[in-house]
Design a protein around this motif. Structure first.
Motif, short mmCIF file in Angstrom:
data_model
loop_
_atom_site.label_atom_id
_atom_site.label_comp_id
_atom_site.label_asym_id
_atom_site.label_seq_id
_atom_site.Cartn_x
_atom_site.Cartn_y
_atom_site.Cartn_z
N VAL A 68 0.84 -1.20 0.00
CA VAL A 68 0.00 0.00 0.00
C VAL A 68 0.88 1.25 0.00
O VAL A 68 0.57 2.24 -0.68
N ARG A 69 1.99 1.20 0.75
CA ARG A 69 2.89 2.36 0.80
C ARG A 69 3.49 2.65 -0.56
O ARG A 69 3.71 3.80 -0.92
N TYR A 70 3.78 1.59 -1.33
CA TYR A 70 4.38 1.75 -2.66
C TYR A 70 3.29 1.50 -3.70
O TYR A 70 3.16 0.42 -4.24
N GLN A 71 2.52 2.53 -3.97
CA GLN A 71 1.32 2.38 -4.77
C GLN A 71 1.60 1.91 -6.20
O GLN A 71 0.71 1.42 -6.88
N GLU A 72 2.85 2.08 -6.65
CA GLU A 72 3.14 1.70 -8.03
C GLU A 72 3.31 0.20 -8.19
O GLU A 72 3.49 -0.29 -9.31
N ILE A 73 3.29 -0.57 -7.11
CA ILE A 73 3.50 -2.01 -7.20
C ILE A 73 2.24 -2.69 -7.70
O ILE A 73 1.21 -2.69 -7.03
N PRO A 74 2.26 -3.29 -8.89
CA PRO A 74 1.06 -3.96 -9.40
C PRO A 74 0.92 -5.37 -8.82
O PRO A 74 1.81 -6.21 -8.99
N LEU A 75 -0.16 -5.62 -8.12
CA LEU A 75 -0.46 -6.94 -7.61
C LEU A 75 -1.66 -7.50 -8.36
O LEU A 75 -2.52 -6.74 -8.82
N PRO A 76 -1.76 -8.83 -8.49
CA PRO A 76 -2.81 -9.41 -9.32
C PRO A 76 -4.21 -9.31 -8.71
O PRO A 76 -5.20 -9.54 -9.41
N ARG A 77 -4.29 -9.02 -7.40
CA ARG A 77 -5.58 -8.85 -6.74
C ARG A 77 -5.49 -7.67 -5.77
O ARG A 77 -4.39 -7.33 -5.31
N PRO A 78 -6.61 -7.05 -5.42
CA PRO A 78 -6.56 -5.95 -4.45
C PRO A 78 -6.01 -6.42 -3.11
O PRO A 78 -6.19 -7.58 -2.72
N VAL A 79 -5.35 -5.52 -2.40
CA VAL A 79 -4.74 -5.86 -1.12
C VAL A 79 -5.76 -6.39 -0.13
O VAL A 79 -5.50 -7.37 0.59
N THR A 80 -6.95 -5.79 -0.07
CA THR A 80 -7.97 -6.26 0.87
C THR A 80 -8.38 -7.70 0.57
O THR A 80 -8.58 -8.51 1.48
N GLU A 81 -8.46 -8.03 -0.70
CA GLU A 81 -8.81 -9.40 -1.09
C GLU A 81 -7.69 -10.38 -0.75
O GLU A 81 -7.95 -11.51 -0.29
N LEU A 82 -6.44 -9.96 -0.93
CA LEU A 82 -5.31 -10.80 -0.59
C LEU A 82 -5.26 -11.08 0.91
O LEU A 82 -5.02 -12.22 1.33
N LEU B 188 -8.01 -13.63 1.76
CA LEU B 188 -7.73 -14.97 1.25
C LEU B 188 -6.67 -15.67 2.09
O LEU B 188 -6.82 -16.84 2.47
N LEU B 189 -5.57 -14.97 2.39
CA LEU B 189 -4.50 -15.59 3.18
C LEU B 189 -4.98 -15.91 4.59
O LEU B 189 -4.64 -16.95 5.16
N ALA B 190 -5.79 -15.03 5.17
CA ALA B 190 -6.32 -15.29 6.51
C ALA B 190 -7.23 -16.51 6.52
O ALA B 190 -7.15 -17.36 7.42
#
Length: 329
Positions: A176-190, A193-195
């Motif tokens: 989240v701090r490095y907004q330019e990092i493209p992740l395949p799913r939104p952070v909230t969804e990740l 899922l991991l939890a």
């Protein structure tokens, strides 16, 4: 690979640091560029010794949360590994909070072997080395600790599940701090899922030492006769957790097969069963590693041409792992 986190020192500063650390000046210095985060030099000293110097990034440089005081974890892990009979480079000096440069450094005896990823070996030699590596990793994993996670960065937990969620949670906070990092799913969804998949981690009841960076570039070979492993290096990403996680980096961007000599070598030292729940744990650890490879670009700012292939592989495999975790019971 070039990285913004690698500190640059001129010849005078390198020689002064070597003298403070081990009482000798530098006759010749060669920077070793294969690493990704810390600056590393091979130093020829005026007393005839050859050593390797690892220097942490400047203390005021922004890094990922888990990377705080990484060299302190490496120093501890090296000592534990050597005591367990695992071949490592001899640690000559660990300097923390250096008064001149700031930050930490390690000085280790230089190795005269060949990195595994630079050796030309036939299939039989590769298989024999995989078997030997499995035994060394099993011996490393026999070392147990008092807490799970990364003690030196404060990312710990009373259970492995708690520590894992703190570790992955901190990494997603970094994303989240490095907004330019493209992740395949939104952070909230990740996070969700991991939890939801992390219940499998409750099977782990003792914190074991895990290197978590054993790719072939971090294994030195002695090729003077029958190839053998001279040393395992770069323990800086080590943590206390599930020994099953040790299987991830030796099979980077791949799967572990039952006929892999690595497993046979490991099982010759300590038991390891790949149950369905174990495969679920493996995917949780793959997800963590692939997220690291994506998010660490934020503070490090790798050159695009060098980093693009790694980013593509990490993204592809992360998507595959997340789909499996979502579809598992």
């Amino acid at each position: 690979m070039d990285s913004r986190t690698k500190r640059r020192l001129d010849a005078e500063a390198l020689s002064a640091l070597a003298h403070r650390a081990v009482g000798a000046h530098v006759r010749e210095a060669v920077e070793l560029a294969d690493g990704f985060a810390n600056a590393v030099w091979r130093l020829h000293l005026d007393d005839g010794r050859q050593v390797v110097l690892k220097l942490s990034p400047p203390p005021d440089l922004d890094q990922l949360t888990y990377e705080r005081d990484l060299l302190r974890m490496e120093a501890a892990a090296c000592s534990h590994a050597a005591a367990a009979g695992v071949p490592v480079a001899s640690l000559l000096k660990a300097g923390f909070d250096d008064p001149v440069l700031g930050g930490d450094y390690l000085v280790m005896a230089a190795l005269d072997g060949t990195p595994w990823n630079q050796a030309e070996l036939d299939a039989a030699a590769q298989a024999a080395l995989r078997y030997e590596l499995g035994g060394h990793l099993a011996r490393l994993n026999t070392v147990t600790g008092q807490v799970y996670g990364y003690p030196h960065s404060g990312l710990t937990g009373a259970t492995w599940r708690e520590a894992y969620l703190r570790m992955t949670g901190a990494l997603l906070d970094d994303a989240v701090r490095y907004q330019e990092i493209p992740l395949p799913r939104p952070v909230t969804e990740l996070r969700a899922l991991l939890a939801s998949a992390s219940a499998a981690l409750e099977e782990v009841t003792t914190p074991h030492l895990v290197h978590f960076d054993v790719w072939t570039g971090n294994v030195f070979l002695d090729l003077t006769g029958t190839p053998r492993i001279q040393a395992i290096i770069d323990h800086e990403r080590a943590f206390w957790g599930d020994p099953l996680a040790e299987l991830i980096t030796p099979t980077l961007f791949g799967e572990i097969d039952e006929d892999d000599p690595l497993l046979a070598g490991y099982r010759a030292v300590r038991p390891l069963e790949l149950t369905p729940a174990a495969h679920r744990r493996l995917d949780l650890y793959r997800a963590y590693l692939y997220l690291i490879l994506l998010v660490e670009h934020g503070p490090r700012q790798y050159p695009e041409d060098d980093y693009a292939p790694l980013r593509e592989l990490a993204t592809t495999w992360l998507v595959k792992v997340l789909d499996r975790l979502q579809g598992s019971p």
